[in-house]
Enzyme design. Structure first.
Site, PDB file in Angstrom:
ATOM      1  N   LYS A  40      26.583-102.515 -16.922  1.00 48.32           N
ATOM      2  CA  LYS A  40      27.984-102.947 -16.236  1.00 48.32           C
ATOM      3  C   LYS A  40      28.277-101.606 -15.273  1.00 48.32           C
ATOM      4  CE  LYS A  40      31.930-102.998 -18.167  1.00 48.32           C
ATOM      5  NZ  LYS A  40      32.916-102.260 -17.199  1.00 48.32           N
ATOM      6  N   ASP A  67      31.860-105.281 -12.463  1.00 48.51           N
ATOM      7  CA  ASP A  67      33.217-105.652 -13.223  1.00 48.51           C
ATOM      8  C   ASP A  67      34.066-105.021 -12.455  1.00 48.51           C
ATOM      9  OD1 ASP A  67      35.163-105.844 -15.083  1.00 48.51           O
ATOM     10  OD2 ASP A  67      34.482-103.949 -16.298  1.00 48.51           O
ATOM     11  N   LYS A  69      36.994-106.760 -11.885  1.00 50.56           N
ATOM     12  CA  LYS A  69      38.122-107.789 -12.091  1.00 50.56           C
ATOM     13  C   LYS A  69      39.030-108.057 -10.837  1.00 50.56           C
ATOM     14  CE  LYS A  69      38.374-105.322 -16.559  1.00 50.56           C
ATOM     15  NZ  LYS A  69      37.279-104.414 -16.296  1.00 50.56           N
ATOM     16  N   ASP A  72      43.442-111.077  -6.147  1.00 51.40           N
ATOM     17  CA  ASP A  72      43.918-111.073  -4.833  1.00 51.40           C
ATOM     18  C   ASP A  72      44.065-112.472  -4.172  1.00 51.40           C
ATOM     19  OD1 ASP A  72      44.722-110.205  -2.331  1.00 51.40           O
ATOM     20  OD2 ASP A  72      43.548-108.380  -2.395  1.00 51.40           O
ATOM     21  N   THR A 126      41.394-106.055 -23.231  1.00 50.41           N
ATOM     22  CA  THR A 126      41.300-105.703 -24.764  1.00 50.41           C
ATOM     23  C   THR A 126      42.139-104.385 -25.104  1.00 50.41           C
ATOM     24  OG1 THR A 126      39.357-104.685 -24.105  1.00 50.41           O
ATOM     25  CG2 THR A 126      39.185-106.707 -25.530  1.00 50.41           C
ATOM     26  N   ARG A 216      31.561 -96.118 -24.102  1.00 50.25           N
ATOM     27  CA  ARG A 216      31.660 -94.731 -24.812  1.00 50.25           C
ATOM     28  C   ARG A 216      30.580 -94.725 -25.945  1.00 50.25           C
ATOM     29  NH1 ARG A 216      37.676 -94.748 -23.410  1.00 50.25           N
ATOM     30  NH2 ARG A 216      37.474 -96.744 -23.714  1.00 50.25           N
TER      31      ARG A 216
HETATM   32  O1  C5P Z   1      33.958 -97.435 -23.534  1.00 51.40           O
HETATM   33  P1  C5P Z   1      34.328 -98.920 -23.753  1.00 51.40           P
HETATM   34  O2  C5P Z   1      33.250 -99.395 -24.923  1.00 51.40           O
HETATM   35  O3  C5P Z   1      35.648 -99.093 -24.368  1.00 51.40           O
HETATM   36  O4  C5P Z   1      34.281 -99.669 -22.314  1.00 51.40           O
HETATM   37  C1  C5P Z   1      34.536-101.159 -22.380  1.00 51.40           C
HETATM   38  C2  C5P Z   1      34.200-101.476 -21.102  1.00 51.40           C
HETATM   39  O5  C5P Z   1      34.687-102.725 -20.862  1.00 51.40           O
HETATM   40  C3  C5P Z   1      34.969-100.654 -19.920  1.00 51.40           C
HETATM   41  O6  C5P Z   1      34.078-100.555 -18.797  1.00 51.40           O
HETATM   42  C4  C5P Z   1      36.242-101.509 -19.481  1.00 51.40           C
HETATM   43  O7  C5P Z   1      36.446-101.467 -18.198  1.00 51.40           O
HETATM   44  C5  C5P Z   1      35.570-102.998 -19.708  1.00 51.40           C
HETATM   45  N1  C5P Z   1      36.547-104.132 -20.254  1.00 51.40           N
HETATM   46  C6  C5P Z   1      37.507-103.904 -21.284  1.00 51.40           C
HETATM   47  N2  C5P Z   1      38.255-105.053 -21.419  1.00 51.40           N
HETATM   48  C7  C5P Z   1      38.479-105.972 -20.795  1.00 51.40           C
HETATM   49  C8  C5P Z   1      37.427-106.054 -19.493  1.00 51.40           C
HETATM   50  C9  C5P Z   1      36.552-105.055 -19.367  1.00 51.40           C
HETATM   51  O8  C5P Z   1      37.546-102.971 -22.052  1.00 51.40           O
HETATM   52  N3  C5P Z   1      39.123-107.126 -20.968  1.00 51.40           N
END
Ligand code: C5P
Length: 240
Positions: A40, A67, A69, A72, A126, A216
């Site tokens: 992603k 991604d 998001k 607009d 989330t 992460r």
């Molecule tokens: O590092 P981590 O596992 O928290 O990363 C989650 C990824 O998912 C990030 O790139 C974040 O931008 C993305 N994301 C999210 N919640 C959403 C949509 C995308 O955490 N609703």
């Protein structure tokens, strides 16, 4: 054929390459395996490295989820989706909060045919909890907000939604089985970073997730492949 069957299937784990430069993202990509995961590209990396990063990742054999998001006016979002399709991305997303006309324009701009990107919508990030929603004027329950945005995304012809695995229970019987559920906020026991609503990989699959977005826990690990192994095992156990 369901709306998303053309490009669904394949690895279910999507690694979030949240890095500030193409060099770091590509270095991480070279330590993982396109047969076992997709990747992603989010706002940070895309803003820093531009569309060339997509090309670099495709050359390494990865499917890419762009991604950004998008949120607009319909014309602007449609233009961005068209550009994403021209770069050959596997998946692109918009904010469901952008509303019906914006989502319909996004879906139309992604084009038709087997090679088109899947277009999915973010319901409630989330990282947001009830208090965050109240502060922006959303007074209904978080799960009801997720449900109504999911329903709207489906009605607009989108391929799926992004939501917390914790919200999937409320959606289970309300949406078409082929409507993709993409879940970030994946964590084994331990830290949550800035995520509020986290779920273990196997539990996300048990709740109905089609794709798991993991950042992460993999990208900051000393041995990213070992963490990928552990996630795969947890997913496989849930599938049994
Ligand atoms: O590092 P981590 O596992 O928290 O990363 C989650 C990824 O998912 C990030 O790139 C974040 O931008 C993305 N994301 C999210 N919640 C959403 C949509 C995308 O955490 N609703």
């Amino acid at each position: 054929m369901g709306r998303s069957e053309a490009r669904a299937g394949g690895p279910r784990i999507v690694i979030a390459l949240d890095f500030p430069s193409a060099g770091e993202a590509l270095a991480m990509a070279m330590r993982i395996d396109p047969m076992r995961c997709r990747v992603k590209v989010g706002m940070e990396l895309f803003t820093a490295a531009g569309p060339a990063i997509l090309e670099g990742l495709h050359r390494l054999g990865f499917d890419t989820f762009l991604d950004l998001k998008l949120h607009d006016i319909p014309n602007t979002v449609a233009g961005a989706c068209r550009a994403a399709a021209s770069h050959g991305v596997w998946m692109v997303n918009v904010h469901a909060g952008g509303g019906r006309r914006m989502m319909e324009a996004a879906r139309e701009a992604a084009g038709g045919g087997d090679g088109r990107p899947l277009v999915i919508a973010v319901t409630v990030p989330t990282s947001m909890g009830r208090g965050d929603l109240l502060e922006i004027g959303v007074t209904i329950a978080l799960s009801d907000q997720v449900c109504s945005l999911a329903r709207l995304s489906y009605d607009c012809g989108l391929d799926g939604i992004v939501c917390s695995a914790a919200d999937l229970g409320h959606l289970r019987d309300r949406l078409d089985a082929g409507f993709l559920r993409v879940t970030p906020g994946i964590r084994f026991k331990g830290g949550t970073d800035d995520q509020r609503r986290v779920t273990a990989p196997g539990d996300a699959v048990r709740a109905g997730a089609d794709y798991l977005v993991v950042g992460r826990p993999v990208t900051r690990a000393r041995d990213p492949l070992a963490v990928l192994d552990a996630i795969e095992r947890d997913v496989a156990a849930a599938d049994d």
